[in-house]
Design a protein around this motif. Structure first.
Motif, short mmCIF file in Angstrom:
data_model
loop_
_atom_site.label_atom_id
_atom_site.label_comp_id
_atom_site.label_asym_id
_atom_site.label_seq_id
_atom_site.Cartn_x
_atom_site.Cartn_y
_atom_site.Cartn_z
N UNK A 27 0.83 -1.21 0.00
CA UNK A 27 0.00 0.00 0.00
C UNK A 27 0.87 1.26 0.00
N UNK A 28 1.88 1.29 0.83
CA UNK A 28 2.74 2.47 0.94
C UNK A 28 3.50 2.76 -0.35
N UNK A 29 4.03 1.71 -0.98
CA UNK A 29 4.85 1.90 -2.18
C UNK A 29 4.03 1.83 -3.47
N UNK A 30 2.75 1.46 -3.34
CA UNK A 30 1.86 1.31 -4.49
C UNK A 30 2.47 0.36 -5.53
N UNK A 230 5.40 -2.52 -12.35
CA UNK A 230 4.79 -1.91 -11.18
C UNK A 230 3.50 -1.20 -11.56
N UNK A 231 3.56 -0.41 -12.61
CA UNK A 231 2.38 0.36 -13.03
C UNK A 231 1.27 -0.55 -13.51
N UNK A 232 1.60 -1.56 -14.29
CA UNK A 232 0.57 -2.48 -14.80
C UNK A 232 -0.08 -3.26 -13.67
N UNK A 233 0.73 -3.72 -12.72
CA UNK A 233 0.18 -4.46 -11.59
C UNK A 233 -0.71 -3.61 -10.72
N UNK A 238 -6.27 -1.54 -9.10
CA UNK A 238 -7.27 -0.48 -9.03
C UNK A 238 -8.53 -0.86 -9.80
N UNK A 239 -8.35 -1.51 -10.94
CA UNK A 239 -9.51 -1.99 -11.71
C UNK A 239 -10.28 -3.04 -10.92
#
Length: 245
Positions: A27-30, A230-233, A238-239
């Motif tokens: 959660x902290x590192x997204x 990271x972004x894709x995961x 979020x989806x």
């Protein structure tokens, strides 16, 4: 699928500090990315870890394939772990009786329990393997993943075997934090898989995606690829939250 945010699910693991720490770190590192650094030279490993460190929640090691292993490697790895705030997952796949795995986990040249926040084990020996590992790991606030399924073709870890692994895990909630599996097995377990971020996080409802040479393979820009995964995961997560509403 898992229900709720990573932060909300922290309370589901009141008996296990490492599970809570992992969810908090995610959660902290997204990031729900784990990088599997399956290389054989310590300097290569540390160079990859330093580059991907800002983008991962976990680093997965195979400590027994390192050709030039020494305590200095562990010391440097732990410095990077503290610097970048990730957890270490030693992919040891314990598979012996309780007394033997206790020694494999705590002793020898690797002393895995001293530095690995998470490790894993095959359930085939029965409850004794978890009990043996727990005697070592629980006092150190470590966590265990059960290999309920495997991604290899022809694996025997299916059907009733997987069902028995789930029941075994439920009996040891204070130490077992989740599964290695090809699909989501229960609602509040930390599952790892080896497919695309969308498949793993969104479609199957797992919590962490493991990527290896897709990030640091020959000719790849390690930082660029780590950021991409990271972004894709995270976007897939979020989806998933949108679909839960």
């Amino acid at each position: 699928m898992s229900s709720g945010t990573y932060a909300q699910r922290v309370n589901n693991f009141s008996q296990n500090k490492v599970a809570r720490k992992l969810l908090e770190t995610i959660e902290q590192k997204k990031t729900n990315l784990c990088v599997a650094v399956d290389l054989t030279k310590k300097r290569q490993i540390l160079e990859v870890v330093e580059k991907v460190g800002p983008y991962v929640c976990l680093i997965k090691t195979h400590i027994d394939i390192i050709e030039d292993f020494d305590q200095g490697f562990i010391d440097e790895l732990c410095i990077l772990q503290a610097r970048f705030n990730f957890l270490i997952f030693e992919d040891r796949k314990f598979a012996d009786i309780g007394n033997t795995v206790k020694l494999q986990y705590s002793s020898g040249i690797y002393k895995i329990a001293e530095w690995a926040h998470i490790t894993n084990a095959h359930p085939i020996p029965g409850d004794g393997i978890i009990k043996g590992l727990k005697e070592v790991g629980k006092p150190l606030d470590r966590g265990l993943l059960i290999l309920a399924e495997m991604s290899s073709a022809g694996s025997l870890a299916t059907g009733s075997y997987t069902d028995a692994a789930i029941e075994m895990a439920r009996r040891h909630r204070d130490f077992v934090i989740g599964f290695i599996a090809g699909r989501k097995l229960t609602g509040d377990r930390l599952g790892q898989q080896y497919r695309s971020p969308t498949d793993v996080i969104l479609k199957s409802g797992s919590d962490v995606i493991i990527v290896g040479r897709g990030i640091y393979g020959e000719g790849r820009d390690i930082v660029k690829e780590a950021k991409r995964y990271q972004e894709e995961g995270w976007n897939a997560y979020l989806e998933r939250l949108k679909l839960e509403k």
